[in-house]
Write a protein that holds these residues in place. Sequence first.
Motif, mmCIF file in Angstrom:
data_model
loop_
_atom_site.group_PDB
_atom_site.id
_atom_site.type_symbol
_atom_site.label_atom_id
_atom_site.label_comp_id
_atom_site.label_asym_id
_atom_site.label_seq_id
_atom_site.Cartn_x
_atom_site.Cartn_y
_atom_site.Cartn_z
ATOM 1 N N THR A 1 0.850 -1.192 0.000
ATOM 2 C CA THR A 1 0.000 0.000 0.000
ATOM 3 C C THR A 1 0.882 1.237 0.000
ATOM 4 O O THR A 1 1.860 1.305 0.755
ATOM 5 C CB THR A 1 -0.932 0.020 1.225
ATOM 6 N N PHE A 2 0.517 2.224 -0.836
ATOM 7 C CA PHE A 2 1.334 3.419 -0.974
ATOM 8 C C PHE A 2 0.498 4.669 -0.724
ATOM 9 O O PHE A 2 -0.583 4.824 -1.305
ATOM 10 C CB PHE A 2 1.935 3.483 -2.380
ATOM 11 N N PRO A 3 0.980 5.571 0.126
ATOM 12 C CA PRO A 3 0.287 6.850 0.322
ATOM 13 C C PRO A 3 0.406 7.711 -0.921
ATOM 14 O O PRO A 3 1.437 7.714 -1.595
ATOM 15 C CB PRO A 3 1.016 7.466 1.512
ATOM 16 N N LEU A 4 -0.650 8.476 -1.196
ATOM 17 C CA LEU A 4 -0.691 9.290 -2.415
ATOM 18 C C LEU A 4 -0.911 10.770 -2.141
ATOM 19 O O LEU A 4 -0.517 11.624 -2.945
ATOM 20 C CB LEU A 4 -1.793 8.789 -3.349
ATOM 21 N N THR A 5 -1.580 11.104 -1.048
ATOM 22 C CA THR A 5 -1.770 12.504 -0.667
ATOM 23 C C THR A 5 -1.461 12.643 0.814
ATOM 24 O O THR A 5 -1.558 11.679 1.578
ATOM 25 C CB THR A 5 -3.196 13.007 -0.960
ATOM 26 N N TRP A 6 -1.107 13.890 1.213
ATOM 27 C CA TRP A 6 -0.620 14.124 2.568
ATOM 28 C C TRP A 6 -1.228 15.391 3.142
ATOM 29 O O TRP A 6 -1.620 16.294 2.404
ATOM 30 C CB TRP A 6 0.906 14.279 2.549
ATOM 31 N N ALA A 7 -1.270 15.454 4.462
ATOM 32 C CA ALA A 7 -1.705 16.660 5.163
ATOM 33 C C ALA A 7 -0.820 16.851 6.387
ATOM 34 O O ALA A 7 -0.362 15.877 7.003
ATOM 35 C CB ALA A 7 -3.169 16.543 5.593
ATOM 36 N N SER B 1 -3.650 0.517 -3.119
ATOM 37 C CA SER B 1 -2.950 -0.766 -3.111
ATOM 38 C C SER B 1 -2.143 -0.914 -4.397
ATOM 39 O O SER B 1 -2.469 -0.337 -5.437
ATOM 40 C CB SER B 1 -3.954 -1.913 -2.990
ATOM 41 N N ARG B 2 -1.129 -1.683 -4.307
ATOM 42 C CA ARG B 2 -0.215 -1.901 -5.431
ATOM 43 C C ARG B 2 -0.767 -2.993 -6.343
ATOM 44 O O ARG B 2 -0.985 -4.126 -5.907
ATOM 45 C CB ARG B 2 1.148 -2.306 -4.874
ATOM 46 N N PRO B 3 -1.002 -2.707 -7.615
ATOM 47 C CA PRO B 3 -1.457 -3.761 -8.529
ATOM 48 C C PRO B 3 -0.279 -4.596 -9.014
ATOM 49 O O PRO B 3 0.888 -4.223 -8.821
ATOM 50 C CB PRO B 3 -2.078 -2.968 -9.679
ATOM 51 N N THR B 4 -0.569 -5.685 -9.662
ATOM 52 C CA THR B 4 0.493 -6.465 -10.307
ATOM 53 C C THR B 4 1.065 -5.698 -11.484
ATOM 54 O O THR B 4 2.276 -5.696 -11.718
ATOM 55 C CB THR B 4 -0.053 -7.816 -10.792
ATOM 56 N N ALA B 5 0.171 -5.019 -12.216
ATOM 57 C CA ALA B 5 0.600 -4.276 -13.395
ATOM 58 C C ALA B 5 -0.441 -3.233 -13.735
ATOM 59 O O ALA B 5 -1.619 -3.341 -13.360
ATOM 60 C CB ALA B 5 0.816 -5.214 -14.575
ATOM 61 N N TYR B 6 -0.013 -2.223 -14.441
ATOM 62 C CA TYR B 6 -0.913 -1.279 -15.097
ATOM 63 C C TYR B 6 -0.919 -1.597 -16.590
ATOM 64 O O TYR B 6 0.120 -1.959 -17.169
ATOM 65 C CB TYR B 6 -0.455 0.164 -14.906
ATOM 66 N N PRO C 1 10.329 1.154 -10.986
ATOM 67 C CA PRO C 1 10.241 2.322 -10.096
ATOM 68 C C PRO C 1 8.835 2.421 -9.508
ATOM 69 O O PRO C 1 8.014 3.253 -9.922
ATOM 70 C CB PRO C 1 10.566 3.489 -11.035
ATOM 71 N N VAL C 2 8.549 1.576 -8.536
ATOM 72 C CA VAL C 2 7.187 1.333 -8.083
ATOM 73 C C VAL C 2 6.520 2.613 -7.574
ATOM 74 O O VAL C 2 5.380 2.928 -7.944
ATOM 75 C CB VAL C 2 7.152 0.236 -6.997
ATOM 76 N N ARG C 3 7.227 3.341 -6.733
ATOM 77 C CA ARG C 3 6.583 4.525 -6.150
ATOM 78 C C ARG C 3 6.313 5.583 -7.219
ATOM 79 O O ARG C 3 5.270 6.241 -7.199
ATOM 80 C CB ARG C 3 7.443 5.091 -5.031
ATOM 81 N N TYR C 4 7.235 5.747 -8.139
ATOM 82 C CA TYR C 4 6.998 6.671 -9.251
ATOM 83 C C TYR C 4 5.758 6.251 -10.036
ATOM 84 O O TYR C 4 4.906 7.093 -10.381
ATOM 85 C CB TYR C 4 8.216 6.713 -10.174
ATOM 86 N N LEU C 5 5.622 4.978 -10.330
ATOM 87 C CA LEU C 5 4.469 4.494 -11.082
ATOM 88 C C LEU C 5 3.171 4.730 -10.323
ATOM 89 O O LEU C 5 2.166 5.162 -10.904
ATOM 90 C CB LEU C 5 4.640 3.010 -11.403
ATOM 91 N N MET C 6 3.179 4.451 -9.027
ATOM 92 C CA MET C 6 1.967 4.637 -8.232
ATOM 93 C C MET C 6 1.565 6.118 -8.207
ATOM 94 O O MET C 6 0.380 6.458 -8.336
ATOM 95 C CB MET C 6 2.192 4.137 -6.808
ATOM 96 N N GLU C 7 2.525 7.017 -8.033
ATOM 97 C CA GLU C 7 2.188 8.424 -7.855
ATOM 98 C C GLU C 7 1.937 9.162 -9.168
ATOM 99 O O GLU C 7 1.487 10.301 -9.157
ATOM 100 C CB GLU C 7 3.265 9.125 -7.036
ATOM 101 N N THR C 8 2.197 8.526 -10.289
ATOM 102 C CA THR C 8 1.845 9.135 -11.574
ATOM 103 C C THR C 8 0.609 8.490 -12.195
ATOM 104 O O THR C 8 -0.180 9.182 -12.847
ATOM 105 C CB THR C 8 3.014 9.036 -12.574
#
Length: 586
Positions: free
Chosen positions: A340-346, A400-405, A485-492
Amino acid sequence: MFTLLLASLMTLAPTLPGTTPAWRTPFENDPAGNTTATYAECVAYYQKLAAAYPAHLHLAEAGPTDAGQPLHEVVLSADGDGDPASTRRKNRRILFIQNGIHPGEPEGIDASMMLARDLMQQKSLAKLLAGVTVVIVPVYNIDGMLNRNSTTRVNQNGPAQYGFRGNARHLDLNRDYIKQESRNAQSFAALFQKWQPDVFVETHTSNGADYQYTMTLIATQHSKLAPALGSYLQGQLLPALYKSMEQKKWPMTPYVDFEGQTPESGLRAFLETPRYSTGYAALFNTIGFMPETHMLKAYAPRVHSTYDFLLTMLETVGHQAPALAAARAKAATDMAAQTTFPLTWALDEAHAETVQFRGYEGKMKPSEVSGQPRLYYDRAAPFTRPVQYFNTFKATTSASRPTAYIIPKAWTEVADRLRRNGATLEPLTREVTAPVEVYYFEDFKTTPKPFEGHYVHSQVRLQTRTETATFQPGDLVVYLNEAAPVRYLMETLEPQATDSFFAWGFFDSVLQQKEHFSDYVFEDLAADLLRRDPALRERLEKLKKDNAAFAANGPAQLEWVYLNSAYHEAGHNRYPVARWLGTGRL
């Protein structure tokens, strides 16, 4: 008062001890210390260094910019090794320094010229390269540096002339690290991915309040880093940097950002999302820093404090090389297993630390322009007092992290950016039908005016559906495996992320319907639909019962029936990128 005295002394003596006239920079050649190098002078200086010290300094072109001039890469190493893979095999840390993203803030340009020279000419400094290779981008925003003037930095105390913040396309390049519209950003991404540095530094000058410090610092927000890196940053790297700069007579404070009238209201950490350099670097487990000198200090002390900060960073990275390497390795291992990856913050306002802040009293006096009360800082009334520092952020949206996009091949602008930033995209060789997760946009907010050429989306609300979809040969699959680059992929690619490609408008065409209906024609079709589908009729009646305005609005009801029928185009408000959750490979 100590800072003011130091500033005046260093303005009178801008040249570093032992520097021969032949190697003085344009900054050092000005007795007033109020000159910054032009672009031509800067490049010529590095060319001169490269010719004089070919065994240790390598200068190369690193891609185009919007100005038509090449981005340059300067590599300083103990043995002339300019190959990233070889450098890593030698277990050397990589420090990446980038200057002139805002050429009106040129301290880093001049400081890096001096530091590169001193690393070549002074044996006591040259030894620092034994365990650390330094990569310097002498000027990033070449376009803005060529747009030289004396007026656009109205709040700033020198130098006499400087560059402009925007590039040739009037883009602020420190908002372009994700969307990468400029050729500057595209060349930078290739260079960054080539080196994958341990630490990234981008030099700046601050605006804002007046205070005693010459140097302030933005560090990668520790809450956003992988835990191992965040702990190392807070527990080891930052304390060492602050201590060493204090010893060099440059006391530092966190970047001065606050919501009240003056800093005493409490400092608030800067949330550098991936549009910014340090936020981008964090996506790849690189710790980033933006040293921000204070605009109202004279130019000479600003340059010298930047020089000492860069030197301090090099010293500290060398001393802490094993701990830094271990933290990055642990971060990579943990990210490979992260689901699981965070995407927005406060900002978490329930947590604050205390810093001793050296400021000036903020006072009020009548404005000579309006006659109304105006704020000023009284330099005759310095103080040091405890101030709250809010430096913790909490995740507000995660995915959540998928197997692939799976990305339809038509979205070439997105595919190009993914490849440029280290992602491997595999085209399907045959038609594939598979169950996938698909997002539909229910709501989002959009800026009322363009920001960096885009109407940026935020507060995205999605409906997630599982559908069986068919993909065509040539559609692109990016697997989120250990090498990705998992985090880059998730956040884009997750549209709800702050700086996703959706947020920047790359998918706006799906938000507009391409077909619609004529009321008088669809009335009869809608009536027939409701007769043949009692469940649809029941849903409509419930909406009318619950919402009087909707019950009184015939066109709205007709639109609702259309949107819930097979006549409504499938692609409207449907995010084109699918999430595949299966195992193995498609």
